[in-house]
Scaffold this motif. Structure first.
Motif, PDB file in Angstrom:
ATOM      1  N   UNK A   2    -103.680  11.503 -73.962  1.00  0.00           N
ATOM      2  CA  UNK A   2    -102.454  12.295 -73.949  1.00  0.00           C
ATOM      3  C   UNK A   2    -101.619  12.000 -72.709  1.00  0.00           C
ATOM      4  N   UNK A   3    -102.271  11.891 -71.566  1.00  0.00           N
ATOM      5  CA  UNK A   3    -101.568  11.590 -70.327  1.00  0.00           C
ATOM      6  C   UNK A   3    -100.871  10.239 -70.432  1.00  0.00           C
ATOM      7  N   UNK A   4    -101.560   9.261 -71.021  1.00  0.00           N
ATOM      8  CA  UNK A   4    -100.988   7.924 -71.187  1.00  0.00           C
ATOM      9  C   UNK A   4     -99.800   7.950 -72.141  1.00  0.00           C
ATOM     10  N   UNK A  12    -102.884   4.842 -62.280  1.00  0.00           N
ATOM     11  CA  UNK A  12    -102.765   5.322 -60.897  1.00  0.00           C
ATOM     12  C   UNK A  12    -103.398   6.705 -60.745  1.00  0.00           C
ATOM     13  N   UNK A  13    -103.097   7.587 -61.670  1.00  0.00           N
ATOM     14  CA  UNK A  13    -103.584   8.958 -61.596  1.00  0.00           C
ATOM     15  C   UNK A  13    -105.107   9.019 -61.634  1.00  0.00           C
ATOM     16  N   UNK A  14    -105.710   8.340 -62.585  1.00  0.00           N
ATOM     17  CA  UNK A  14    -107.155   8.444 -62.730  1.00  0.00           C
ATOM     18  C   UNK A  14    -107.916   7.664 -61.655  1.00  0.00           C
ATOM     19  N   UNK A  15    -107.345   6.599 -61.129  1.00  0.00           N
ATOM     20  CA  UNK A  15    -108.024   5.927 -60.022  1.00  0.00           C
ATOM     21  C   UNK A  15    -107.950   6.757 -58.746  1.00  0.00           C
ATOM     22  N   UNK A  16    -106.855   7.494 -58.564  1.00  0.00           N
ATOM     23  CA  UNK A  16    -106.781   8.399 -57.410  1.00  0.00           C
ATOM     24  C   UNK A  16    -107.815   9.516 -57.566  1.00  0.00           C
ATOM     25  N   UNK A  17    -108.000  10.009 -58.776  1.00  0.00           N
ATOM     26  CA  UNK A  17    -109.032  11.034 -58.995  1.00  0.00           C
ATOM     27  C   UNK A  17    -110.428  10.477 -58.684  1.00  0.00           C
ATOM     28  N   UNK A  18    -110.682   9.240 -59.078  1.00  0.00           N
ATOM     29  CA  UNK A  18    -111.973   8.619 -58.739  1.00  0.00           C
ATOM     30  C   UNK A  18    -112.110   8.438 -57.228  1.00  0.00           C
ATOM     31  N   UNK A  67    -108.936  15.870 -67.000  1.00  0.00           N
ATOM     32  CA  UNK A  67    -109.108  16.167 -68.416  1.00  0.00           C
ATOM     33  C   UNK A  67    -110.460  16.779 -68.720  1.00  0.00           C
ATOM     34  N   UNK A  68    -111.216  17.102 -67.688  1.00  0.00           N
ATOM     35  CA  UNK A  68    -112.513  17.733 -67.889  1.00  0.00           C
ATOM     36  C   UNK A  68    -113.556  16.816 -68.487  1.00  0.00           C
ATOM     37  N   UNK A  69    -113.336  15.522 -68.402  1.00  0.00           N
ATOM     38  CA  UNK A  69    -114.293  14.574 -68.947  1.00  0.00           C
ATOM     39  C   UNK A  69    -114.033  14.229 -70.409  1.00  0.00           C
ATOM     40  N   UNK A  70    -113.050  14.875 -71.012  1.00  0.00           N
ATOM     41  CA  UNK A  70    -112.744  14.597 -72.415  1.00  0.00           C
ATOM     42  C   UNK A  70    -111.805  13.394 -72.483  1.00  0.00           C
ATOM     43  N   UNK A  71    -112.160  12.409 -73.276  1.00  0.00           N
ATOM     44  CA  UNK A  71    -111.389  11.164 -73.317  1.00  0.00           C
ATOM     45  C   UNK A  71    -109.975  11.362 -73.853  1.00  0.00           C
TER      46      UNK A  71
END
Length: 192
Positions: free
Chosen positions: A151-153, A163-169, A142-146
């Motif tokens: 929206x994804x949620x 799952x998605x954001x922890x994989x990105x981390x 999301x480019x750092x925009x909260x």
């Protein structure tokens, strides 16, 4: 008194605690963060109090350990999120160890990719790919925009978002591990 390195070490501990989202708070992860951070904090306090902060070798070790802690802090949310899938957790850890070992072995080549210098660097295309990967990961998040996560949620649900954001981390942790291992060639004391 502690004035140079101690605030940075305490900031790492705060970063680790902040990565624990409240709905999925885990005391095990909190204690892992604390156990990993206490030696670093004590070491930086020791360096500051004794005045040995001018010692280049000790500063190099302190910086290296701090960079490794950042790698671990980025990877821990994914390991925590997949707590019900131990095989996947083990594979994430094994991939990190593999990246750690390979990037440590080829750090002389990787430093030319992670920190390119000069016009005649033949690794510029690889540098572009290396930094392009992290830009792609940030844009995928999301480019750092909260609002991107919101929206994804809304579209895919809360669990898929986690799952998605922890994989990105975790991908950021892998990227930063390569950077950490390659930059050790800049430390005089880590050279063979």
């Amino acid at each position: 008194m502690p004035k140079y390195l101690t605030p940075a070490s305490i900031a790492l501990l705060v970063l680790g605690v902040m990565t624990l989202p409240l709905p999925y708070f885990s005391f095990i992860n909190l204690w892992i963060y604390v156990i990993l951070s206490i030696p670093y904090i004590l070491f930086t306090i020791y360096l500051d109090i004794t005045g040995k902060v001018q010692n280049e070798k000790l500063k190099a070790y302190c910086g290296y350990y701090g960079l490794l802690l950042i790698c671990i802090y980025f990877g821990m949310p994914a390991i925590k999120q997949f707590h019900d899938q131990p095989i996947f957790q083990l594979s994430m850890i094994m991939v990190w160890v593999f990246i750690f070992a390979i990037s440590g072995k080829f750090k002389d080549t990787l430093i030319k990719i992670t920190l390119p210098s000069g016009e005649d660097n033949k690794y510029k295309i690889y540098s572009g790919l290396y930094y392009g990967f992290i830009v792609l990961v940030v844009l995928a998040g999301g480019g750092g925009h909260y609002k991107g996560a919101e929206y994804f949620s809304r579209i895919f649900g809360h669990k898929a978002t986690m799952y998605y954001f922890t994989i990105l981390l975790l991908l950021c942790a892998y990227w930063f591990t390569i950077f950490t291992q390659s930059i050790t060639t800049r430390f005089k004391e880590f050279k063979k």
